[in-house]
Design a protein around this motif. Structure first.
Motif, PDB file in Angstrom:
ATOM      1  N   TRP A  26       0.821  -1.217   0.000  1.00  0.00           N
ATOM      2  CA  TRP A  26       0.000   0.000   0.000  1.00  0.00           C
ATOM      3  C   TRP A  26       0.853   1.263   0.000  1.00  0.00           C
ATOM      4  CZ3 TRP A  26      -1.994   2.263   5.101  1.00  0.00           C
ATOM      5  CH2 TRP A  26      -2.790   3.387   4.878  1.00  0.00           C
ATOM      6  N   PRO A  27       1.839   1.401   0.905  1.00  0.00           N
ATOM      7  CA  PRO A  27       2.661   2.618   0.853  1.00  0.00           C
ATOM      8  C   PRO A  27       3.376   2.818  -0.480  1.00  0.00           C
ATOM      9  CG  PRO A  27       2.986   1.480   2.932  1.00  0.00           C
ATOM     10  CD  PRO A  27       2.188   0.563   2.075  1.00  0.00           C
ATOM     11  N   LEU A  28       3.849   1.753  -1.078  1.00  0.00           N
ATOM     12  CA  LEU A  28       4.532   1.888  -2.373  1.00  0.00           C
ATOM     13  C   LEU A  28       3.568   2.346  -3.459  1.00  0.00           C
ATOM     14  CD1 LEU A  28       6.889  -1.224  -2.260  1.00  0.00           C
ATOM     15  CD2 LEU A  28       7.586   1.189  -2.254  1.00  0.00           C
ATOM     16  N   GLU A  29       2.319   1.877  -3.400  1.00  0.00           N
ATOM     17  CA  GLU A  29       1.314   2.340  -4.358  1.00  0.00           C
ATOM     18  C   GLU A  29       1.047   3.833  -4.175  1.00  0.00           C
ATOM     19  OE1 GLU A  29      -0.700   0.676  -6.894  1.00  0.00           O
ATOM     20  OE2 GLU A  29       1.143  -0.514  -6.724  1.00  0.00           O
ATOM     21  N   VAL A  30       0.963   4.291  -2.925  1.00  0.00           N
ATOM     22  CA  VAL A  30       0.755   5.714  -2.656  1.00  0.00           C
ATOM     23  C   VAL A  30       1.956   6.522  -3.140  1.00  0.00           C
ATOM     24  CG1 VAL A  30       0.438   7.445  -0.852  1.00  0.00           C
ATOM     25  CG2 VAL A  30      -0.804   5.271  -0.721  1.00  0.00           C
ATOM     26  N   MET A 108      -1.509  -3.061   8.985  1.00  0.00           N
ATOM     27  CA  MET A 108      -2.687  -2.990   8.122  1.00  0.00           C
ATOM     28  C   MET A 108      -2.313  -2.385   6.786  1.00  0.00           C
ATOM     29  SD  MET A 108      -4.634   0.326   9.771  1.00  0.00           S
ATOM     30  CE  MET A 108      -4.016   0.199  11.447  1.00  0.00           C
ATOM     31  N   GLY A 109      -3.266  -2.422   5.865  1.00  0.00           N
ATOM     32  CA  GLY A 109      -3.039  -1.756   4.594  1.00  0.00           C
ATOM     33  C   GLY A 109      -4.010  -2.215   3.535  1.00  0.00           C
ATOM     34  N   ALA A 110      -4.016  -1.491   2.431  1.00  0.00           N
ATOM     35  CA  ALA A 110      -4.877  -1.831   1.298  1.00  0.00           C
ATOM     36  C   ALA A 110      -4.244  -2.954   0.493  1.00  0.00           C
ATOM     37  CB  ALA A 110      -5.080  -0.606   0.416  1.00  0.00           C
ATOM     38  N   ARG A 111      -5.032  -3.993   0.226  1.00  0.00           N
ATOM     39  CA  ARG A 111      -4.554  -5.051  -0.664  1.00  0.00           C
ATOM     40  C   ARG A 111      -4.761  -4.635  -2.118  1.00  0.00           C
ATOM     41  NH1 ARG A 111      -6.183 -10.866   1.896  1.00  0.00           N
ATOM     42  NH2 ARG A 111      -4.443 -11.516   0.560  1.00  0.00           N
ATOM     43  N   THR A 112      -5.811  -3.869  -2.355  1.00  0.00           N
ATOM     44  CA  THR A 112      -6.014  -3.209  -3.637  1.00  0.00           C
ATOM     45  C   THR A 112      -6.855  -1.972  -3.370  1.00  0.00           C
ATOM     46  OG1 THR A 112      -6.616  -3.558  -5.964  1.00  0.00           O
ATOM     47  CG2 THR A 112      -8.124  -4.446  -4.311  1.00  0.00           C
ATOM     48  N   MET A 113      -6.719  -0.907  -4.196  1.00  0.00           N
ATOM     49  CA  MET A 113      -7.317   0.369  -3.813  1.00  0.00           C
ATOM     50  C   MET A 113      -7.574   1.256  -5.020  1.00  0.00           C
ATOM     51  SD  MET A 113      -5.775   3.145  -1.083  1.00  0.00           S
ATOM     52  CE  MET A 113      -4.278   3.474  -2.022  1.00  0.00           C
ATOM     53  N   ALA A 126     -10.999   0.749  -0.718  1.00  0.00           N
ATOM     54  CA  ALA A 126      -9.991  -0.310  -0.677  1.00  0.00           C
ATOM     55  C   ALA A 126     -10.559  -1.621  -0.166  1.00  0.00           C
ATOM     56  CB  ALA A 126      -8.826   0.112   0.217  1.00  0.00           C
ATOM     57  N   ARG A 127      -9.888  -2.686  -0.576  1.00  0.00           N
ATOM     58  CA  ARG A 127     -10.020  -3.976   0.098  1.00  0.00           C
ATOM     59  C   ARG A 127      -8.924  -3.973   1.149  1.00  0.00           C
ATOM     60  NH1 ARG A 127     -13.616  -7.559   1.794  1.00  0.00           N
ATOM     61  NH2 ARG A 127     -12.792  -9.688   1.930  1.00  0.00           N
ATOM     62  N   TRP A 128      -9.337  -3.808   2.403  1.00  0.00           N
ATOM     63  CA  TRP A 128      -8.430  -3.533   3.504  1.00  0.00           C
ATOM     64  C   TRP A 128      -8.080  -4.814   4.245  1.00  0.00           C
ATOM     65  CZ3 TRP A 128      -6.237   1.037   3.768  1.00  0.00           C
ATOM     66  CH2 TRP A 128      -5.574   1.442   4.935  1.00  0.00           C
TER      67      TRP A 128
END
Length: 212
Positions: A26-30, A108-113, A126-128
């Motif tokens: 998730w952080p890398l996607e952001v 925690m984090g988004a698996r897809t967003m 998101a799917r959290w």
């Protein structure tokens, strides 16, 4: 009749998520979203959002509600399972993060967003996922027969709105969970991400998550 075909890049429709939870995903996607954002005000908002999320998941709960990131009196609205909790002011919101950390459920984090940024702030769908001890599920009456000695990946759909001032400081969050979307996966020991492991994995990202 020929079925209608829709072309979409909707991550929540595609559910294009890694099969194993990765706390850096998730952080890398952001960060990639930030890199392609050109508007200077939107970049300032995203830099705040990026640092905030890394502090939260790394367990630095006492560094989130600070003047450089957040207004003096933030307001959070957290809706789940038919009720909404309203948190008003620094102490209440900071306590929310502290309790998450102390319960060891800050991994925690988004698996897809799906994500967008505009002048008002950031919106995500998101799917959290939360990595949680089995005892947490028992204590909080989640509908699952949990082993208190195991760890689980608690998944659900979530919609979040993060509002910011004209100085790109967080005003508050509105968080709404799809309560019918909960699923639970018992994690093999090698797939458990502890708070300590998350902090270590995210340290390189946090070191470059500045507001400059």
């Amino acid at each position: 009749m020929t079925p209608t075909s829709f072309s979409t890049r909707d991550a929540m429709t595609l559910l294009d998520a890694p099969p194993v939870f990765d706390v850096t995903h998730w952080p890398l996607e952001v960060e990639r979203y930030l890199e392609k954002t050109e508007n200077s005000f939107h970049r300032a908002i995203l830099k705040n959002y990026f640092r905030h999320l890394l502090l939260e998941v790394s367990g630095y709960w006492d560094q989130i509600i600070v003047p450089e990131l957040t207004v003096d009196e933030p307001v959070y609205r957290v809706g789940d399972r038919g009720s909404v909790e309203v948190l008003t002011g620094k102490a209440a919101v900071e306590n929310f993060y502290r309790e998450t950390f102390e319960a060891r459920v800050n991994v925690m984090g988004a698996r897809t967003m799906n994500m967008c940024v505009e002048d008002f702030g950031v919106t995500t769908e998101a799917r959290w996922a939360h990595v949680v001890p089995g005892q947490y599920l028992l204590d909080h009456q989640h509908d699952v027969a949990a082993d208190p000695d195991a760890h689980y990946l608690m998944n659900y759909n979530i919609f979040q709105i993060f509002a910011y001032t004209s100085e790109a400081k967080l005003i508050g969050e509105r968080i709404y969970v799809d309560s019918a979307s909960y699923t639970y996966e018992e994690l093999a020991p090698q797939n458990v991400v502890t708070p300590e492991q998350a902090r270590q994995a995210l340290a390189p990202l946090l070191s470059r998550a500045t507001l400059d």
